[in-house]
Design an enzyme around this catalytic site. Structure first.
Site, short mmCIF file in Angstrom:
data_model
loop_
_atom_site.label_atom_id
_atom_site.label_comp_id
_atom_site.label_asym_id
_atom_site.label_seq_id
_atom_site.Cartn_x
_atom_site.Cartn_y
_atom_site.Cartn_z
N HIS A 69 2.14 -1.32 -7.87
CA HIS A 69 3.61 -1.06 -8.44
C HIS A 69 4.68 -2.78 -7.82
O HIS A 69 5.49 -3.11 -8.49
CB HIS A 69 4.54 -0.76 -8.85
CG HIS A 69 5.17 0.06 -6.93
ND1 HIS A 69 4.54 0.81 -6.34
CD2 HIS A 69 5.60 -0.53 -6.51
CE1 HIS A 69 5.17 1.21 -5.43
NE2 HIS A 69 6.16 0.96 -5.45
N ASP A 112 -1.91 3.44 -8.05
CA ASP A 112 -1.07 2.93 -7.20
C ASP A 112 -1.46 1.72 -6.29
O ASP A 112 -0.98 1.79 -5.62
CB ASP A 112 0.18 2.88 -7.31
CG ASP A 112 1.67 2.36 -6.87
OD1 ASP A 112 1.24 1.37 -7.23
OD2 ASP A 112 2.74 2.83 -6.56
N SER A 198 7.44 -0.03 -0.04
CA SER A 198 6.22 0.66 -1.23
C SER A 198 4.87 -0.50 -0.65
O SER A 198 5.33 -1.24 0.25
CB SER A 198 6.49 -0.08 -2.44
OG SER A 198 7.68 0.89 -2.58
#
Length: 246
Positions: A69, A112, A198
């Site tokens: 992402h 992810d 992230s």
């Protein structure tokens, strides 16, 4: 420390129907400068021209790993960073090609994980070193005991900006059947990664990367916040094949 926009979505794959958004490091402390030389500060240029940020980690002189992402129109990795305002001895390398998992699901954040091929080779120094990836442990439900997450993300929900210095926090993984079925490690509670974190690594007691920061969600049932980390051992064959073909 997650740098993705906050999202209100359903994690159907976990059947918990909670509010979900990507990562921040809450409840942690400043890392000792350059104690984690594999850490990557990822600058991302979005289609609308905005700059956003993610974490990542160096696998070898050619590749960085981060979350799928965190994909962008173009990206630059900064190596050897502790304080983002101190540009001395930092290596800045543009990303030549991105390799997100083709089965990455932007709704539930399944798979992810993404590899970034650098446009030029990283130069290893005392402040820039790769990290080894963990192999599968003692079965699908086996969990490492002691893990740390690090990144430059926001340090609390009200923070306006991401952290200037590298932060880190200890997390304890929980044995959860749904997490095991969906190729993720999970930890519970507010303490953990945040907006801007992230793609950063989940590093456990043997100094290897076991996972990477993906997302978090709060079950509508009122249970504790759950942090999700893509489970690197489950992707080792894909990682090897992708780097070889690239």
């Amino acid at each position: 420390m997650f740098i993705h926009c906050e999202l209100l979505i359903l994690i159907l794959v976990l059947t918990l129907h909670g509010q979900v958004h990507t990562g921040e490091i809450f409840g942690g402390h400043e890392a000792e400068p350059h104690s984690r030389p594999y850490m990557v500060y990822l600058e991302r240029k979005m289609p609308d021209g905005q700059k956003k940020y993610c974490g990542g980690f160096l696998l070898n002189e050619d590749f960085v790993m981060t979350a799928a992402h965190c994909q962008a129109s173009s990206s630059t990795v900064l190596l050897g960073v502790h304080n983002v305002h101190n540009k001395a001895e930092i290596q800045s390398i543009s990303v030549e090609q991105s390799f997100p998992r083709k089965d990455y699901n932007a709704t539930d954040f399944k798979n992810d994980i993404m590899l970034l091929k650098l446009s030029s080779k990283a130069k290893f120094t005392k402040n820039v070193q790769p990290i080894a990836l963990a192999d599968q442990g003692g079965g699908p439900r086996w969990l490492p005991k002691s893990c740390i997450v690090s990144g430059w993300g926001k340090t609390d929900q009200n923070a306006k900006y991401i952290s200037v210095v590298l932060m880190e926090v200890n997390v304890t993984l929980v044995d959860n059947e749904q997490c095991a079925q969906n190729n993720v490690y999970c930890s519970e509670g507010e303490t953990g990664p945040g907006k801007g974190d992230s793609g950063g690594p989940l590093v456990c007691e043997d100094g290897k990367a076991y996972g990477l920061v993906s997302t978090k969600f709060k079950p509508s049932s009122g249970g504790p916040v759950m942090h999700l980390f893509a489970k690197i051992p489950d992707y080792k064959s894909w990682i090897k094949l992708t780097m070889t073909k690239a």
